[in-house]
Design a protein around this motif. Structure first.
Motif, mmCIF file in Angstrom:
data_model
loop_
_atom_site.group_PDB
_atom_site.id
_atom_site.type_symbol
_atom_site.label_atom_id
_atom_site.label_comp_id
_atom_site.label_asym_id
_atom_site.label_seq_id
_atom_site.Cartn_x
_atom_site.Cartn_y
_atom_site.Cartn_z
ATOM 1 N N ARG A 195 31.952 16.216 3.836
ATOM 2 C CA ARG A 195 33.362 16.165 3.451
ATOM 3 C C ARG A 195 34.175 15.398 4.494
ATOM 4 N NH1 ARG A 195 34.218 21.112 3.381
ATOM 5 N NH2 ARG A 195 33.972 21.564 1.159
ATOM 6 N N GLU A 196 33.957 15.695 5.768
ATOM 7 C CA GLU A 196 34.721 15.024 6.815
ATOM 8 C C GLU A 196 34.387 13.533 6.886
ATOM 9 O OE1 GLU A 196 34.260 17.078 10.519
ATOM 10 O OE2 GLU A 196 35.399 18.839 9.838
ATOM 11 N N PHE A 197 33.107 13.196 6.700
ATOM 12 C CA PHE A 197 32.719 11.779 6.721
ATOM 13 C C PHE A 197 33.451 11.006 5.634
ATOM 14 C CE2 PHE A 197 30.309 8.219 5.087
ATOM 15 C CZ PHE A 197 29.964 7.524 6.239
ATOM 16 N N HIS A 198 33.423 11.536 4.405
ATOM 17 C CA HIS A 198 34.005 10.786 3.296
ATOM 18 C C HIS A 198 35.529 10.873 3.260
ATOM 19 C CE1 HIS A 198 30.350 9.282 1.533
ATOM 20 N NE2 HIS A 198 29.791 10.461 1.694
ATOM 21 N N ASP A 199 36.101 11.940 3.812
ATOM 22 C CA ASP A 199 37.556 11.963 3.971
ATOM 23 C C ASP A 199 38.002 10.888 4.951
ATOM 24 O OD1 ASP A 199 37.978 14.027 2.188
ATOM 25 O OD2 ASP A 199 38.273 15.571 3.712
ATOM 26 N N THR A 200 37.188 10.658 5.978
ATOM 27 C CA THR A 200 37.523 9.675 7.011
ATOM 28 C C THR A 200 37.142 8.260 6.597
ATOM 29 O OG1 THR A 200 37.112 11.372 8.682
ATOM 30 C CG2 THR A 200 37.239 9.112 9.460
ATOM 31 N N ASN A 201 36.103 8.139 5.755
ATOM 32 C CA ASN A 201 35.580 6.824 5.350
ATOM 33 C C ASN A 201 35.527 6.697 3.832
ATOM 34 O OD1 ASN A 201 34.447 5.846 8.160
ATOM 35 N ND2 ASN A 201 33.706 7.945 7.897
ATOM 36 N N PRO A 202 36.657 6.847 3.145
ATOM 37 C CA PRO A 202 36.609 6.762 1.672
ATOM 38 C C PRO A 202 36.147 5.388 1.220
ATOM 39 C CG PRO A 202 38.881 6.669 2.472
ATOM 40 C CD PRO A 202 38.033 7.022 3.651
ATOM 41 N N GLY A 203 35.302 5.395 0.186
ATOM 42 C CA GLY A 203 34.794 4.121 -0.335
ATOM 43 C C GLY A 203 33.697 3.495 0.495
ATOM 44 N N ALA A 204 33.132 4.251 1.438
ATOM 45 C CA ALA A 204 32.123 3.671 2.338
ATOM 46 C C ALA A 204 30.866 3.233 1.595
ATOM 47 C CB ALA A 204 31.754 4.680 3.429
ATOM 48 N N THR A 205 30.432 4.009 0.612
ATOM 49 C CA THR A 205 29.165 3.676 -0.056
ATOM 50 C C THR A 205 29.264 2.390 -0.885
ATOM 51 O OG1 THR A 205 28.666 6.036 -0.114
ATOM 52 C CG2 THR A 205 27.266 4.592 -1.428
ATOM 53 N N PRO A 206 30.268 2.235 -1.767
ATOM 54 C CA PRO A 206 30.355 0.938 -2.464
ATOM 55 C C PRO A 206 30.642 -0.217 -1.521
ATOM 56 C CG PRO A 206 32.219 2.359 -3.029
ATOM 57 C CD PRO A 206 31.232 3.202 -2.315
ATOM 58 N N ALA A 207 31.419 0.007 -0.464
ATOM 59 C CA ALA A 207 31.658 -1.062 0.500
ATOM 60 C C ALA A 207 30.355 -1.526 1.129
ATOM 61 C CB ALA A 207 32.629 -0.601 1.582
ATOM 62 N N SER A 208 29.428 -0.595 1.300
ATOM 63 C CA SER A 208 28.145 -0.923 1.913
ATOM 64 C C SER A 208 27.175 -1.577 0.949
ATOM 65 C CB SER A 208 27.503 0.353 2.477
ATOM 66 O OG SER A 208 28.265 0.892 3.529
ATOM 67 N N PHE A 209 27.124 -1.106 -0.307
ATOM 68 C CA PHE A 209 26.012 -1.469 -1.187
ATOM 69 C C PHE A 209 26.388 -2.244 -2.448
ATOM 70 C CE2 PHE A 209 24.229 2.171 1.180
ATOM 71 C CZ PHE A 209 23.093 1.549 1.674
ATOM 72 N N GLN A 210 27.643 -2.554 -2.667
ATOM 73 C CA GLN A 210 27.997 -3.215 -3.920
ATOM 74 C C GLN A 210 27.402 -4.615 -4.054
ATOM 75 O OE1 GLN A 210 32.221 -4.424 -4.284
ATOM 76 N NE2 GLN A 210 32.475 -3.665 -2.208
ATOM 77 N N ASP A 211 27.086 -5.268 -2.919
ATOM 78 C CA ASP A 211 26.507 -6.618 -3.013
ATOM 79 C C ASP A 211 25.020 -6.658 -2.661
ATOM 80 O OD1 ASP A 211 26.883 -6.086 -0.338
ATOM 81 O OD2 ASP A 211 27.801 -8.014 0.152
ATOM 82 N N TRP A 212 24.362 -5.490 -2.580
ATOM 83 C CA TRP A 212 22.904 -5.435 -2.479
ATOM 84 C C TRP A 212 22.346 -5.448 -3.896
ATOM 85 C CZ3 TRP A 212 19.802 -3.803 2.060
ATOM 86 C CH2 TRP A 212 20.551 -3.816 3.247
ATOM 87 N N THR A 213 21.222 -6.123 -4.104
ATOM 88 C CA THR A 213 20.676 -6.239 -5.456
ATOM 89 C C THR A 213 19.302 -5.590 -5.555
ATOM 90 O OG1 THR A 213 19.767 -8.431 -4.954
ATOM 91 C CG2 THR A 213 21.948 -8.342 -5.970
ATOM 92 N N LEU A 214 18.994 -5.108 -6.752
ATOM 93 C CA LEU A 214 17.699 -4.478 -7.000
ATOM 94 C C LEU A 214 16.616 -5.549 -7.074
ATOM 95 C CD1 LEU A 214 18.864 -1.943 -9.695
ATOM 96 C CD2 LEU A 214 18.014 -1.339 -7.412
ATOM 97 N N SER A 215 15.487 -5.281 -6.456
ATOM 98 C CA SER A 215 14.393 -6.253 -6.464
ATOM 99 C C SER A 215 13.901 -6.471 -7.890
ATOM 100 C CB SER A 215 13.243 -5.761 -5.574
ATOM 101 O OG SER A 215 12.780 -4.500 -5.989
ATOM 102 N N GLY A 216 13.765 -7.740 -8.273
ATOM 103 C CA GLY A 216 13.295 -8.072 -9.607
ATOM 104 C C GLY A 216 14.319 -7.891 -10.702
ATOM 105 N N ASP A 217 15.541 -7.524 -10.345
ATOM 106 C CA ASP A 217 16.572 -7.259 -11.348
ATOM 107 C C ASP A 217 17.811 -8.112 -11.118
ATOM 108 O OD1 ASP A 217 18.912 -5.925 -12.628
ATOM 109 O OD2 ASP A 217 17.438 -4.427 -13.209
ATOM 110 N N HIS A 218 18.216 -8.256 -9.870
ATOM 111 C CA HIS A 218 19.368 -9.068 -9.463
ATOM 112 C C HIS A 218 20.708 -8.444 -9.828
ATOM 113 C CE1 HIS A 218 16.378 -11.959 -8.386
ATOM 114 N NE2 HIS A 218 16.002 -12.145 -9.627
ATOM 115 N N ARG A 219 20.700 -7.203 -10.322
ATOM 116 C CA ARG A 219 21.938 -6.444 -10.449
ATOM 117 C C ARG A 219 22.087 -5.530 -9.232
ATOM 118 N NH1 ARG A 219 21.271 -3.569 -16.216
ATOM 119 N NH2 ARG A 219 19.115 -3.559 -15.481
ATOM 120 N N SER A 220 23.309 -5.151 -8.940
ATOM 121 C CA SER A 220 23.488 -4.101 -7.940
ATOM 122 C C SER A 220 23.064 -2.770 -8.551
ATOM 123 C CB SER A 220 24.947 -4.023 -7.495
ATOM 124 O OG SER A 220 25.753 -3.442 -8.521
#
Length: 262
Positions: free
Chosen positions: A8-33
């Motif tokens: 709770r404290e991590f995400h209260d302090t860092n809202p949106g951290a997960t999409p900020a980190s992974f929205q431009d990573w792509t699945l192998s063999g798929d090329h979608r996030s």
């Protein structure tokens, strides 16, 4: 500090951290996030019915779903972090209901949902069985639970070096989640009694970038958050020194989960 308070404290302090980190990573063999994969399979499965997003964060995935053709008729976002939910409410201005608290406290009427999504969060939920019970009961006949969880398989040497650099500074992170949620065998054991059909596909999230750019993902991790600022700076320098200045491919193993009700 217990795991729930830490998260709770991590995400209260860092809202949106997960999409900020992974929205431009792509699945192998798929090329979608992984977000686009979830949005596509969930919207198709829901077919205009209600969708629940577990650990919805700041609403990034829900917004993607609502922007697809034939979007969900309504969405429910559930999250432990009040700060994240506040952002999600601002992002999703209509057709939404919200649950603030642990996923284990969710109450969903039987047969309410066309589909349920969960992005990189199921592995944090403990106990996980009550969550899966709510999901399985809440889904309509033929409804689907779709999730992405991390896995050790699929991780390459670059990811291992980065993670080893972080752990060389001994971050103090509370034990989180149920280890069965990060292996095919463990997930089958959890899901098979509750769902008529289960499909688990190993994959990897990949990104080719410089060490400094890759660090932007890893610095937002729970492990990095548990380090002091000087230790994080030392880890960043070590990673840049180890990997050099040229772009490299980093791969993190994931499992793509689809589980259908009868």
């Amino acid at each position: 500090m217990d795991a729930e308070t830490f998260l709770r404290e991590f995400h209260d302090t860092n809202p949106g951290a997960t999409p900020a980190s992974f929205q431009d990573w792509t699945l192998s063999g798929d090329h979608r996030s992984s977000y686009d994969w979830l949005a596509d399979v969930v919207v198709e499965a829901a077919d205009g019915e209600v969708v629940l997003d577990l650990a919805c964060g700041d609403g990034f995935l829900l917004e993607k779903m609502l922007g697809r053709p034939n979007p969900p008729g309504a969405v429910i976002g559930a999250d432990l972090s009040g700060v994240q939910l506040k952002r999600a409410r601002r992002r999703i201005k209509k057709r939404a209901a919200w649950h603030h608290g642990p996923a284990q406290t969710l109450k969903i009427p039987a047969g309410e949902l066309g589909a349920v999504s969960c992005h990189l969060a199921l592995m944090l939920m403990n106990p996980v069985e009550p969550v899966l019970d709510v999901v399985a009961t809440g889904l309509l006949p033929g409804g689907v639970f779709c999730a992405v969880v991390p896995a050790l398989i699929g991780r390459n040497a670059v990811a291992e070096r980065i993670e080893a650099s972080i752990w060389s500074h001994h971050p103090t992170v509370p034990a989180m989640g149920d280890p069965r949620t990060t292996s095919v065998e463990g997930l089958q054991a959890l899901l098979a009694p509750r769902f008529a059909r289960v499909q688990i596909t190993p994959s990897a999230l990949t990104k080719t970038a410089t060490a400094a750019t890759l660090w932007e993902t890893f610095r937002r991790s729970y492990d990095s958050a548990a380090l002091s600022a000087p230790d994080r700076a030392a880890v960043r320098q070590k990673i840049c020194d180890t990997l050099g200045d040229e772009p490299v491919e980093c791969a993190i193993g994931v499992l793509l989960i689809q589980a259908w009700t009868a």
